[in-house]
Design a protein around this motif. Sequence first.
Motif, short mmCIF file in Angstrom:
data_model
loop_
_atom_site.label_atom_id
_atom_site.label_comp_id
_atom_site.label_asym_id
_atom_site.label_seq_id
_atom_site.Cartn_x
_atom_site.Cartn_y
_atom_site.Cartn_z
N UNK A 93 2.96 -6.98 -5.77
CA UNK A 93 2.44 -5.90 -6.62
C UNK A 93 3.34 -4.68 -6.60
N UNK A 94 4.10 -4.55 -5.53
CA UNK A 94 5.01 -3.41 -5.38
C UNK A 94 6.04 -3.37 -6.50
N UNK A 95 6.43 -4.54 -6.99
CA UNK A 95 7.44 -4.60 -8.05
C UNK A 95 6.81 -4.79 -9.43
N UNK A 114 -8.64 -4.88 3.88
CA UNK A 114 -8.59 -5.31 2.47
C UNK A 114 -8.65 -4.08 1.57
N UNK A 115 -7.78 -4.09 0.56
CA UNK A 115 -7.72 -2.98 -0.39
C UNK A 115 -7.72 -3.55 -1.82
N UNK A 116 -8.57 -3.04 -2.72
CA UNK A 116 -8.52 -3.48 -4.12
C UNK A 116 -7.13 -3.25 -4.71
N UNK A 117 -6.68 -4.17 -5.53
CA UNK A 117 -5.31 -4.10 -6.05
C UNK A 117 -5.04 -2.82 -6.83
N UNK A 118 -6.05 -2.32 -7.57
CA UNK A 118 -5.82 -1.10 -8.33
C UNK A 118 -5.66 0.11 -7.40
N UNK A 119 -6.33 0.10 -6.26
CA UNK A 119 -6.17 1.18 -5.30
C UNK A 119 -4.83 1.09 -4.57
N UNK A 122 -2.38 2.99 -6.54
CA UNK A 122 -2.59 4.42 -6.31
C UNK A 122 -2.02 4.84 -4.96
N UNK A 123 -2.22 4.00 -3.94
CA UNK A 123 -1.71 4.31 -2.60
C UNK A 123 -0.19 4.43 -2.60
N UNK A 124 0.49 3.58 -3.36
CA UNK A 124 1.95 3.64 -3.43
C UNK A 124 2.42 4.95 -4.06
N UNK A 125 1.65 5.45 -5.01
CA UNK A 125 2.02 6.71 -5.66
C UNK A 125 1.74 7.90 -4.75
N UNK A 126 0.64 7.86 -4.04
CA UNK A 126 0.25 8.99 -3.20
C UNK A 126 1.04 9.08 -1.91
N UNK A 128 4.48 7.63 -0.67
CA UNK A 128 5.74 6.91 -0.87
C UNK A 128 6.27 6.24 0.39
N UNK A 129 5.88 6.76 1.56
CA UNK A 129 6.35 6.14 2.81
C UNK A 129 5.87 4.69 2.92
N UNK A 130 4.70 4.41 2.37
CA UNK A 130 4.20 3.04 2.38
C UNK A 130 5.10 2.13 1.55
N UNK A 131 5.53 2.63 0.41
CA UNK A 131 6.42 1.84 -0.46
C UNK A 131 7.74 1.54 0.23
N UNK A 132 8.26 2.51 0.99
CA UNK A 132 9.53 2.32 1.71
C UNK A 132 9.39 1.19 2.73
N UNK A 133 8.30 1.23 3.50
CA UNK A 133 8.05 0.20 4.50
C UNK A 133 7.94 -1.18 3.84
N UNK A 134 7.24 -1.25 2.72
CA UNK A 134 7.00 -2.53 2.07
C UNK A 134 8.25 -3.09 1.39
N UNK A 135 9.16 -2.22 0.96
CA UNK A 135 10.43 -2.71 0.39
C UNK A 135 11.25 -3.45 1.44
N UNK A 136 11.26 -2.94 2.66
CA UNK A 136 11.95 -3.65 3.74
C UNK A 136 11.25 -4.98 4.02
#
Length: 245
Positions: A93-95, A114-119, A122-126, A128-136
């Motif tokens: 979902x990150x991509x 567990x997190x709903x996909x639509x949330x 939102x979490x990735x936008x709010x 960004x550090x989460x997105x960095x971790x998940x890209x690795x």
Amino acid sequence: MSQGHFMTIQTISALAIDNQLIALVEQEARDKILSICTSVELTPGTVLADANEPYHYVYFPVSGFISLFAVAADNPPLGIGLVGNEGMLGVTLLVGEKKSPLQAIVQSPCTAWRMPSEKFHLALQLWPALAVVLKHYIYSVIQQFSQEAVCVNFHGIEARLARWLLMSHDRTEGNTLDLTHVFLARILGVRRSGVSIAAHKLSDKALIAYTRGKIEILDRKGLEKKSCACYKIGIKILEASQALR
């Protein structure tokens, strides 16, 4: 958690979180991420995602693990990986890909955030550090899938079975795995009789003991010697991924 290679990785995360991806996000953001998650208990055999179907939730396992299967129209599904507390289900979902490329089935009793996909979007936008971790994490997943392709093509059933048992053991508390020969045959993409023969050989060497639906790891070091090199390569991939974050 078994006394395997993941014990070192496990110590990185706070005991209250127990998912290593979430644990790598700074505490303020981490608390907010967890506030939009629900802690769920997942039973073996539960299908969390179907290939080419939309994700409804993402999962960050805390204990236990999830098996991932590649699905082909004219062939049985083939196991290509596991997701334990070192990772997550739904990272594509990150991509921007809303559909799961794989089938995901709970393999052992599993606790997860567990997190709903639509949330999740939102979490990735709010945060960004989460997105960095998940890209690795995505990079390490690609490496693991590539190694799995090598393993399936070049290595025998006994070595592959030993490897999958070690991977499962790394993500399990204790030494007993809830695994039937039917499920292992599905994971390895072979006939049940092939799994039975391979398991019997490992049992004869006193590396494992098995009864109906359960396999006990008796000699982990011996099992590592019977496994193909892909197991240790997989550990190095995970360790390198942790170092990058």
